[in-house]
Design a protein around this motif. Structure first.
Motif, short mmCIF file in Angstrom:
data_model
loop_
_atom_site.label_atom_id
_atom_site.label_comp_id
_atom_site.label_asym_id
_atom_site.label_seq_id
_atom_site.Cartn_x
_atom_site.Cartn_y
_atom_site.Cartn_z
N GLU A 166 -4.10 5.57 -2.63
CA GLU A 166 -5.51 5.38 -2.25
C GLU A 166 -5.95 6.43 -1.24
OE1 GLU A 166 -8.20 2.33 0.35
OE2 GLU A 166 -6.81 1.41 -1.08
N GLU B 187 -3.07 5.30 -9.98
CA GLU B 187 -3.20 4.03 -9.28
C GLU B 187 -3.17 2.86 -10.27
OE1 GLU B 187 -5.99 4.01 -5.73
OE2 GLU B 187 -6.66 5.82 -6.76
N MET C 289 1.04 6.97 -0.96
CA MET C 289 -0.24 6.51 -0.41
C MET C 289 -1.36 6.96 -1.34
SD MET C 289 0.66 7.42 3.55
CE MET C 289 -0.94 6.94 4.20
N ARG D 23 -3.40 3.07 4.60
CA ARG D 23 -4.54 3.73 3.97
C ARG D 23 -5.01 4.91 4.83
NH1 ARG D 23 -7.51 -2.03 2.56
NH2 ARG D 23 -5.64 -2.94 1.63
N ASP E 239 2.52 -1.91 7.26
CA ASP E 239 2.02 -1.45 5.96
C ASP E 239 0.61 -1.98 5.73
OD1 ASP E 239 2.03 -0.76 2.97
OD2 ASP E 239 4.10 -0.31 3.48
N HIS E 240 0.26 -2.14 4.48
CA HIS E 240 -1.03 -2.66 4.00
C HIS E 240 -2.20 -1.82 4.52
CE1 HIS E 240 -3.18 -5.40 1.59
NE2 HIS E 240 -3.55 -6.27 2.51
N HIS E 241 -3.19 -2.37 5.20
CA HIS E 241 -4.34 -1.57 5.65
C HIS E 241 -3.90 -0.30 6.39
CE1 HIS E 241 -6.14 -5.66 5.34
NE2 HIS E 241 -7.16 -4.98 4.83
N ASP F 94 0.82 -1.21 0.00
CA ASP F 94 0.00 0.00 0.00
C ASP F 94 0.86 1.26 0.00
OD1 ASP F 94 -3.22 -0.72 1.04
OD2 ASP F 94 -1.69 -2.27 0.94
N SER F 95 2.04 1.20 0.59
CA SER F 95 2.94 2.36 0.55
C SER F 95 3.55 2.57 -0.83
CB SER F 95 4.04 2.23 1.61
OG SER F 95 4.83 1.08 1.38
N ARG G 49 -2.96 -2.02 -3.31
CA ARG G 49 -3.32 -2.91 -2.21
C ARG G 49 -2.60 -4.25 -2.41
NH1 ARG G 49 -9.69 -2.36 -0.40
NH2 ARG G 49 -9.49 -0.22 0.40
N ASP H 260 -6.15 -9.29 -3.43
CA ASP H 260 -4.89 -8.55 -3.33
C ASP H 260 -3.77 -9.44 -2.82
OD1 ASP H 260 -6.23 -8.66 -0.89
OD2 ASP H 260 -5.46 -6.75 -0.17
N ASP I 42 0.73 -6.46 8.66
CA ASP I 42 -0.41 -5.68 8.20
C ASP I 42 -0.93 -4.95 9.44
OD1 ASP I 42 -2.90 -4.81 7.20
OD2 ASP I 42 -3.81 -6.62 7.99
#
Length: 302
Positions: free
Chosen positions: A278, A50, A276, A241, A236-238, A11-12, A16, A79, A198
């Motif tokens: 998203e 994206e 980032m 966001r 990272d990941h969720h 995500d960074s 995703r 993902d 995550d």
């Protein structure tokens, strides 16, 4: 020894994913070779930037997969795996989350489709939950199935620990924290040197992710810093966001500083700029408003 740890898509990076490449003296492993975009965020579809990052990330995953010996699928969200590209698994040793046990309906259906798609392609196919495997001098240990998040609603995942000689990396998959005892237990038992997590799902804080879960997650991450061999914690990941992600885990940064543990995003881990996309989707459309029509056309083509 562990020769390389290369984040392939996170995500960074603007997508995703948690796709990660690990190379030891005798194995080349990819964990969760999948990548996706949020279909809607802030009421907006993915921005063209994206889509560009998605294409780049997928090409990177395919490139590293060509030379990998082992592919691991910790659960069946798109993902983390791609059933539309079964050739990725051809002639590989494949470890998968159990497709019918400790699984919700959605992931069970996706698992069946995935297994049908790759049928006959892997060199070996192993159900991984709670098991350990020895590949030459490389050990791969899997946790029992643990919740995807704070409850079973989104199903279950397997955490993965890879050891070569005395070096160890642990990958939690989608634990959204960790805020549950069984999620942190595997980490404390394995005592990794490098931990890919995550992190807390704070972009839904107060909605689908509670302040209490965040508090427990922070406490558990501090415990991991104090009670394992950590030198690097990758969050990272969720978690990425949330534009305010750093403020959410202040106790973790404080504990890490005292123990000289690096706390970084996947982008920072591999020396690249944090993107980032998203979380910045509104800003992207405001800055590149003329590109919105292109994004709509792309979505229709897909």
């Amino acid at each position: 020894m562990i020769r390389k740890i290369i984040p392939l898509a996170f995500d960074s990076f603007g997508v995703r994913s948690m796709a990660t490449f690990v190379e030891t003296d005798d194995s080349r492993i990819i964990i969760d070779p999948g990548v996706a975009l949020a279909p809607i965020r802030y009421g907006l579809e993915p921005h063209p930037l994206e889509w560009q990052r998605l294409d780049e990330a997928w090409e990177e995953i395919k490139r590293y997969s060509e030379n990998a010996d082992v592919l691991i699928v910790t659960h069946y969200h798109y993902d983390h795996h791609d059933p539309d590209y079964p050739e990725l698994y051809k002639d590989k040793t494949v470890f998968i989350k159990h497709p019918t046990q400790n699984i919700n309906r959605s992931q069970k259906e996706r698992a069946a489709l995935f297994l049908e798609a790759i049928k006959g392609m892997p060199k070996a196919l192993e159900i991984a939950d709670g098991k350990s495997f020895q590949l030459g001098k490389t050990s791969i240990n899997f946790s029992k199935a643990v919740c995807h998040g704070t409850n079973p609603r989104l199903g279950y995942v397997t955490e993965v620990s890879i050891r070569s000689n005395n070096e160890k990396i642990l990958y939690t998959s989608d634990v959204e924290g960790p805020s549950l005892e069984e999620q942190i237990r595997f980490i404390l038992e394995e005592k990794p040197d490098v931990l890919f997590v995550d992190g807390p799902m704070t972009y839904m804080l107060g909605y689908r992710y509670s302040y209490k879960s965040l508090e427990i997650s922070n406490n558990n991450l501090v415990k991991a810093i104090k009670e394992t061999n950590l030198n690097t914690l990758v969050l990272d990941h969720h978690f990425l966001r949330d534009l305010n992600y750093k403020a959410r885990i202040k106790p973790v940064y404080e504990a890490a500083k005292k123990r000289r543990v690096k706390v970084v995003t996947a982008a920072e881990f591999c020396g690249r700029k944090i993107e980032m996309l998203e979380a910045l989707r509104k800003e992207l459309y405001a800055k590149y408003g003329e590109m919105k029509l292109e994004a709509e056309k792309r979505i229709l083509r897909e």
